[in-house]
Design a protein around this motif. Sequence first.
Motif, PDB file in Angstrom:
ATOM      1  N   ASN A 208      36.757  28.269  36.328  1.00  0.00           N
ATOM      2  CA  ASN A 208      35.430  28.828  36.074  1.00  0.00           C
ATOM      3  C   ASN A 208      35.573  30.076  35.222  1.00  0.00           C
ATOM      4  OD1 ASN A 208      32.655  28.950  36.148  1.00  0.00           O
ATOM      5  ND2 ASN A 208      32.493  29.267  38.360  1.00  0.00           N
ATOM      6  N   ILE A 209      34.513  30.419  34.501  1.00  0.00           N
ATOM      7  CA  ILE A 209      34.462  31.617  33.666  1.00  0.00           C
ATOM      8  C   ILE A 209      33.151  32.327  33.988  1.00  0.00           C
ATOM      9  CG2 ILE A 209      34.463  32.544  31.322  1.00  0.00           C
ATOM     10  CD1 ILE A 209      35.795  29.912  30.421  1.00  0.00           C
ATOM     11  N   VAL A 210      33.212  33.616  34.229  1.00  0.00           N
ATOM     12  CA  VAL A 210      32.031  34.414  34.556  1.00  0.00           C
ATOM     13  C   VAL A 210      31.633  35.216  33.319  1.00  0.00           C
ATOM     14  CG1 VAL A 210      31.084  36.195  36.059  1.00  0.00           C
ATOM     15  CG2 VAL A 210      32.736  34.536  36.965  1.00  0.00           C
ATOM     16  N   HIS A 211      30.474  34.896  32.760  1.00  0.00           N
ATOM     17  CA  HIS A 211      29.992  35.582  31.565  1.00  0.00           C
ATOM     18  C   HIS A 211      29.051  36.725  31.968  1.00  0.00           C
ATOM     19  CE1 HIS A 211      31.571  32.320  29.118  1.00  0.00           C
ATOM     20  NE2 HIS A 211      30.916  31.456  29.858  1.00  0.00           N
ATOM     21  N   SER A 228      19.182  44.615  29.516  1.00  0.00           N
ATOM     22  CA  SER A 228      19.570  44.385  30.905  1.00  0.00           C
ATOM     23  C   SER A 228      20.840  43.535  30.912  1.00  0.00           C
ATOM     24  CB  SER A 228      18.452  43.680  31.672  1.00  0.00           C
ATOM     25  OG  SER A 228      17.262  44.454  31.650  1.00  0.00           O
ATOM     26  N   LEU A 229      21.541  43.552  32.042  1.00  0.00           N
ATOM     27  CA  LEU A 229      22.794  42.811  32.150  1.00  0.00           C
ATOM     28  C   LEU A 229      22.615  41.627  33.094  1.00  0.00           C
ATOM     29  CD1 LEU A 229      25.817  42.739  31.385  1.00  0.00           C
ATOM     30  CD2 LEU A 229      26.267  44.079  33.440  1.00  0.00           C
ATOM     31  N   PHE A 230      23.178  40.480  32.682  1.00  0.00           N
ATOM     32  CA  PHE A 230      23.030  39.247  33.443  1.00  0.00           C
ATOM     33  C   PHE A 230      24.387  38.574  33.624  1.00  0.00           C
ATOM     34  CE2 PHE A 230      19.126  40.161  31.262  1.00  0.00           C
ATOM     35  CZ  PHE A 230      18.148  39.953  32.220  1.00  0.00           C
ATOM     36  N   LEU A 272      20.417  38.690  37.441  1.00  0.00           N
ATOM     37  CA  LEU A 272      20.385  40.079  36.997  1.00  0.00           C
ATOM     38  C   LEU A 272      21.478  40.885  37.698  1.00  0.00           C
ATOM     39  CD1 LEU A 272      18.778  42.253  35.329  1.00  0.00           C
ATOM     40  CD2 LEU A 272      17.483  42.680  37.439  1.00  0.00           C
ATOM     41  N   VAL A 273      22.194  41.687  36.933  1.00  0.00           N
ATOM     42  CA  VAL A 273      23.210  42.597  37.477  1.00  0.00           C
ATOM     43  C   VAL A 273      22.696  44.015  37.299  1.00  0.00           C
ATOM     44  CG1 VAL A 273      25.575  43.434  37.293  1.00  0.00           C
ATOM     45  CG2 VAL A 273      25.088  41.002  36.948  1.00  0.00           C
TER      46      VAL A 273
END
Length: 570
Positions: A208-211, A228-230, A272-273
Amino acid sequence: MNAYQPQPEASRRILDDVLRASEQLAALPAFPDFDAALQQQVLEEAGKFVGELVAPLNRSGDEVGAQFNAGTVTMPPGFRESYQAFWQAGWPSLAGAVEDGGQGLPTVVEAVLHEMLNAANHGWTMAPGLLHGAAECIRHHASAELKARYLPRLVSGEWLATMCLTEPHAGSDLGLVRTKATPLADGRFALSGTKIFISGGEHDLTDNIVHLVLARLPDAPPGPKGLSLFLVPKFEPDGTRSAVHCERIEEKMGIHASPTCVMRFDEAAASLVGEPGKGLNAMFVMMNAARLLVGLQGIGLLDAAWQKANAYAQERRQMRAPGSASQAGQADPVALHPAIQRILATQRAWIDAGRVIAYRTAIELDLQKHHPEAAKREAAARWCSLVTPVLKSAWTEQAFAGASACLQVFGGHGYVREWGIEQHVRDARVAMIYEGTNEIQAIDLLVRKTLPDGAAALTTLLAELADDVGQSARTRQALQAFSGFVQKQLLPNTRGAGAAPDQPFWLADDFLRALALLLMAWAWDRMATAPHCDATAHAAFWRWVWPELDMRIAMMNATLSAPEHQPAML
């Protein structure tokens, strides 16, 4: 000769003999079980892993490269196997928080590991290079649900991460980002847009890769405050493939083994982060962590180039060296020729001083986080704020220039691929560009961190360095003189009445370079009193590097005295 060999003992000497690292860190409440013996054991095992499993893949990784086929990327032979061994052995989790599944070791241990990894195989190391920053970003800003789902696997390195900022029209100016985030009924968001220059956007190293993606909500204001960061995973928890696609990988000058991807988000479900509109605040946690590692890239790549050039210089015989005792007609190793000695000793001066500065920066990161005294935490934060852009800029620039100088040692043989030195020149060039170009680092140092407080933080740092150099009058006087230059020349001409608004931007590169030289002088004064000091590199610094300081100050004075700056004719 083509494979880099880690030298953990050289790093240990700087940590113990010059910086007293284990002594400082063991005194912190966060590291009660850390000591010199544990530090040495970790460094030795890291050297073995890097030398045996990662370094041998460097040449083939460059020649084969990452392969793109219909949206998928296959990494060069051996990369997946070695990466799986890497995370399963616990190397990515060295400095991770214990509560997140990490080992809780000091940051400097991880820093030395990454220096070795980058020296051994820059393309391979691009993959785990963002792990620590991504984990810190999620740890500080994500919801409890996201932390539980993603943080342990990022800390362990089981999954890898990306940082998706740049768009075709928006490079360093992130305020121009157009990727859209549309609210969904389930509380998530649909992301649509294209990101470019995404290192490791697609690969087969992990499952897996977390973008982590910067995007703009529908009601967001223009500019950077509207971002915003996601978080978008390659695969959702139920195994569904997200609507994020790799359109192609770039054909690059170097780091061929690292896939630099164009990523398209087609209404990809995202979480949302952090807070809306605070994306840059969250992302900068990741970027600042990356900048120290990029500075270490510069040091490691320069050391790898130096190792090759030094080994070649011992073997290659050409002509009789000046002053040689060899008989007429005999050829000496080129290592005996003064021109070659100067090249090698000068690069060694940069490598060793860079290590002292980078390792201290890593130590200061932990002092900033864990020291019980507020004054110590404040001093550590000051060091990290001012020194990190210097490390990133000056040592990546020297990695490229120094690798080119090391290529010169080989003569014509350096320009062909057989000897492997030309790969270091190609690979090193990108480090001057990413994670904030070197010009942006200089602007950050002068315009954002020095001028707003009237150089108060810088003046304090220079005074602390002057107090720390002991009997070295030369360095102490230079530090005091530079402090005087800042107060009497630079500040009045950049902040006073009538000062041109663009004046600091003309000075920034020379200013950063001058501070780099002063930090090197401090580092060499510290090393000069330690056992095993490299006297040749020490002399090379004072002869062939240090005089640049006067030139940089003269260039700044010339700029300050110019009546005006005419824009270039377009």
